[in-house]
Design an enzyme around this catalytic site. Sequence first.
Site, PDB file in Angstrom:
ATOM      1  CB  CYS A   2      48.657 142.633  52.420  1.00  0.00           C
ATOM      2  SG  CYS A   2      47.475 141.411  53.444  1.00  0.00           S
ATOM      3  NE  ARG A  27      51.305 143.509  46.976  1.00  0.00           N
ATOM      4  CZ  ARG A  27      52.721 143.139  47.431  1.00  0.00           C
ATOM      5  NH1 ARG A  27      53.713 143.532  46.489  1.00  0.00           N
ATOM      6  NH2 ARG A  27      52.808 142.364  48.281  1.00  0.00           N
ATOM      7  CD1 TRP A  76      44.031 138.857  47.962  1.00  0.00           C
ATOM      8  CD2 TRP A  76      45.001 137.461  49.358  1.00  0.00           C
ATOM      9  NE1 TRP A  76      43.816 137.827  47.404  1.00  0.00           N
ATOM     10  CE2 TRP A  76      44.336 136.859  48.099  1.00  0.00           C
ATOM     11  CE3 TRP A  76      45.565 136.593  50.192  1.00  0.00           C
ATOM     12  CZ2 TRP A  76      44.590 135.366  47.926  1.00  0.00           C
ATOM     13  CZ3 TRP A  76      45.719 135.322  50.091  1.00  0.00           C
ATOM     14  CH2 TRP A  76      45.173 134.741  49.126  1.00  0.00           C
ATOM     15  CG  ASN A 102      52.089 143.916  53.448  1.00  0.00           C
ATOM     16  OD1 ASN A 102      51.040 144.089  53.616  1.00  0.00           O
ATOM     17  ND2 ASN A 102      52.748 143.889  51.972  1.00  0.00           N
ATOM     18  N   GLY A 103      52.335 140.096  55.833  1.00  0.00           N
ATOM     19  CA  GLY A 103      52.812 138.712  56.066  1.00  0.00           C
ATOM     20  C   GLY A 103      51.899 137.912  57.182  1.00  0.00           C
ATOM     21  CD  GLU A 476      50.889 129.096  32.044  1.00  0.00           C
ATOM     22  OE1 GLU A 476      50.955 128.431  33.012  1.00  0.00           O
ATOM     23  OE2 GLU A 476      50.672 130.135  32.094  1.00  0.00           O
ATOM     24  CE  LYS A 480      47.903 132.580  33.016  1.00  0.00           C
ATOM     25  NZ  LYS A 480      49.447 132.271  33.260  1.00  0.00           N
ATOM     26  CD  GLU A 483      45.690 132.711  36.170  1.00  0.00           C
ATOM     27  OE1 GLU A 483      45.911 133.154  37.254  1.00  0.00           O
ATOM     28  OE2 GLU A 483      46.598 132.337  35.476  1.00  0.00           O
ATOM     29  CG  HIS A 499      46.775 105.736  32.720  1.00  0.00           C
ATOM     30  ND1 HIS A 499      46.889 104.439  32.519  1.00  0.00           N
ATOM     31  CD2 HIS A 499      47.483 106.168  31.776  1.00  0.00           C
ATOM     32  CE1 HIS A 499      47.721 103.850  31.725  1.00  0.00           C
ATOM     33  NE2 HIS A 499      48.009 105.078  31.234  1.00  0.00           N
ATOM     34  CE  LYS A 601      51.877 139.826  38.006  1.00  0.00           C
ATOM     35  NZ  LYS A 601      51.660 138.636  36.829  1.00  0.00           N
TER      36      LYS A 601
HETATM   37  C1  F6R Z   1      49.301 132.184  36.888  1.00  0.00           C
HETATM   38  C2  F6R Z   1      50.143 133.012  37.873  1.00  0.00           C
HETATM   39  C3  F6R Z   1      50.724 132.150  39.181  1.00  0.00           C
HETATM   40  C4  F6R Z   1      52.151 132.470  39.413  1.00  0.00           C
HETATM   41  C5  F6R Z   1      52.864 131.983  40.707  1.00  0.00           C
HETATM   42  C6  F6R Z   1      54.102 132.237  41.121  1.00  0.00           C
HETATM   43  O1  F6R Z   1      49.155 132.971  35.726  1.00  0.00           O
HETATM   44  O2  F6R Z   1      50.669 134.246  37.560  1.00  0.00           O
HETATM   45  O3  F6R Z   1      50.610 130.852  39.237  1.00  0.00           O
HETATM   46  O4  F6R Z   1      52.716 132.154  38.277  1.00  0.00           O
HETATM   47  O5  F6R Z   1      52.035 132.526  41.716  1.00  0.00           O
HETATM   48  O6  F6R Z   1      54.323 133.562  41.014  1.00  0.00           O
HETATM   49  P1  F6R Z   1      55.932 134.032  40.659  1.00  0.00           P
HETATM   50  O7  F6R Z   1      56.328 133.501  39.293  1.00  0.00           O
HETATM   51  O8  F6R Z   1      55.995 135.333  40.819  1.00  0.00           O
HETATM   52  O9  F6R Z   1      56.815 133.301  41.808  1.00  0.00           O
END
Ligand code: F6R
Length: 606
Positions: A2, A27, A76, A102-103, A476, A480, A483, A499, A601
């Site tokens: 949000c 976001r 959101w 928000n929250g 990672e 990527k 997502e 395993h 985000k």
């Molecule tokens: C993946 C991604 C998320 C963030 C995670 C932590 O591409 O962006 O997995 O890494 O939500 O976010 P931060 O680093 O802002 O605490």
Amino acid sequence: MCGILAYTGKGNIRNIVKKGLKSLEYRGYDACGYAFAYDNNISIKKEVGKNKIESLTDSLPEYVEKNVYLLSHTRWATHGDNTEKNAHPHYDCKKNIFLVHNGIIENYNEIKNDLLASGHKFIGSTDTEAIPHILESIDYISTPEKIFEILQGSFACVFLDKKQPFKLFIFRRKSPLIVGKDKNTLFISSDMQTLSLFCNKFIEIKENIFYQLDTKNIYILPENKKIIYSFTISSFFNKKEIESEKENIFMKNEIWQQPETIKKNIPILQSLINEPASKLNKFIKKCKFPERIIIAGCGTSWHAGLIGKIYLERFSKIITQVEYASEFRYNNPVFNKNTWFFALSQSGETADTIGAMELAKLFNIPIIGIVNNPLSTIDKNSDFSFHLNVGTEIGVAATKSFTMQILILFMLSLFFAKDKKEEKKKFISAIYELPEKIKEVLNKEDELKQIVEEYFLSSSNAIFLGRGYNYPTALEGALKMKEISYIHAEGSSAAEMKHGPLALVDKNLPVVFIVGNKNDITYEKIISNMHEVKSRNGKILSIVNQREKKIDSLPSDKVLILPETIPELTPIINVVALQIISFYAGILKGCDVDKPRNLAKSVTVE
Ligand code: F6R
């Protein structure tokens, strides 16, 4: 997650709200809405669905003669379906109070049952709706503290009240909320980036304090004490980037910025580490040398922490433990005297990482933030902060922030390493070569796109494998891929395949081996792991960091040759290729790579 944008004063209402809500889009949101008071009439509108900011804000007037008191929100969904009834603003029974939040209100069920029993009527099923009803039932002007006694959880709230015209009210706990000032207008937002589009003077809103705003001033209730604006922000946020409306450009731009972000930060980090009078060195003098480091983070930041652990243990000989912030905070962790705590976060607002940091703070140990957003909660509450200094990262997927997190952890591990003078020299010269090597990876764009077409487009699953430094790179790469392209991908240590996961391998499953270079301690080991997969007919893509004879004999269907660097820095080179691969997998599958479905985000709720 949000987002809130509110303001009091004059201006082009439609433009302000459109620009503000659009800058909150990154976001992630499922619905949006606004309410505004003008001449003591309150108008409210909500829209459900993605991409509704245009149609929502087109319903706003452009200019009105008098001052406006406005709040707007992107939702959101966390509690309750994505419906108009659950979208913000929410209101009380008499439709006097209009509120955005928000929250998460953790005790909303309890509160709601009490309010229902005393005759209040609810229309939706969110936690937020409880708040305007509480405000309706208390005298918040003379006893504002009551709201903080009743609400549990995290909240940043802005509201209007028909019975209190020409004012906006705000309060918060845990969730961020900032007020900014321009000539004739006060702006309020949950997001510093959004606020910096409109003004450059800011004031921090403290937790558990109830504020009232007119068009010029902020007062604390119940005393009605006027507060003075206290600080100004630097030019960290790039207005042009934030305002850009083109689709699918942020992730690509952010990947392509990496030679520059790395280049500009190497000398900054070096002087921080080397200058005896640097802030870091002054800070270190006040603390005892760490015997143990706990790194907490989520998602991509957690992956960077895993690489950091190898550096810190190998070069600094400091026991390092890496934790998912979400789990750590509830596991009764043990802190001993000379433990340091690192909070790793791009946004600096991830609720779980903040929670883990708050827990660590109780033990009075040094708290180090490694964050991108200055003035974020983690930045403000750390004893010392490293700033990633990579500029705003708007694409939901972390890219340039990840490579900088790795570099900071590497340089920090060299800083803590007591001897190894010669080795350090070799490392520093390899660091200086990184920007050019990343450029070489970017130049392989066509080859990487072709790999996506050959390997990933016809498959709904993929496996990413690595060892040592490149085990977290594999995690990672898989994160990527899933997502951005929604292809189901798993990352694992190559050694772990036999395993269990080896059972998945057949001739159709793309298996990516991040091999590294021949000087890596695990080089021969991972090649044996490749044979194990090849013997089961796996479709192997291997990624190597040097061109040498042995490559021809690798049991791979395809070898991607990336620039050579020292083993320690291979994750930075390799992940850039993996970012481009997932970017093109998303683009070629028609996905919204900047705003993947269901994701946000900045994850500001637990
Ligand atoms: C993946 C991604 C998320 C963030 C995670 C932590 O591409 O962006 O997995 O890494 O939500 O976010 P931060 O680093 O802002 O605490």
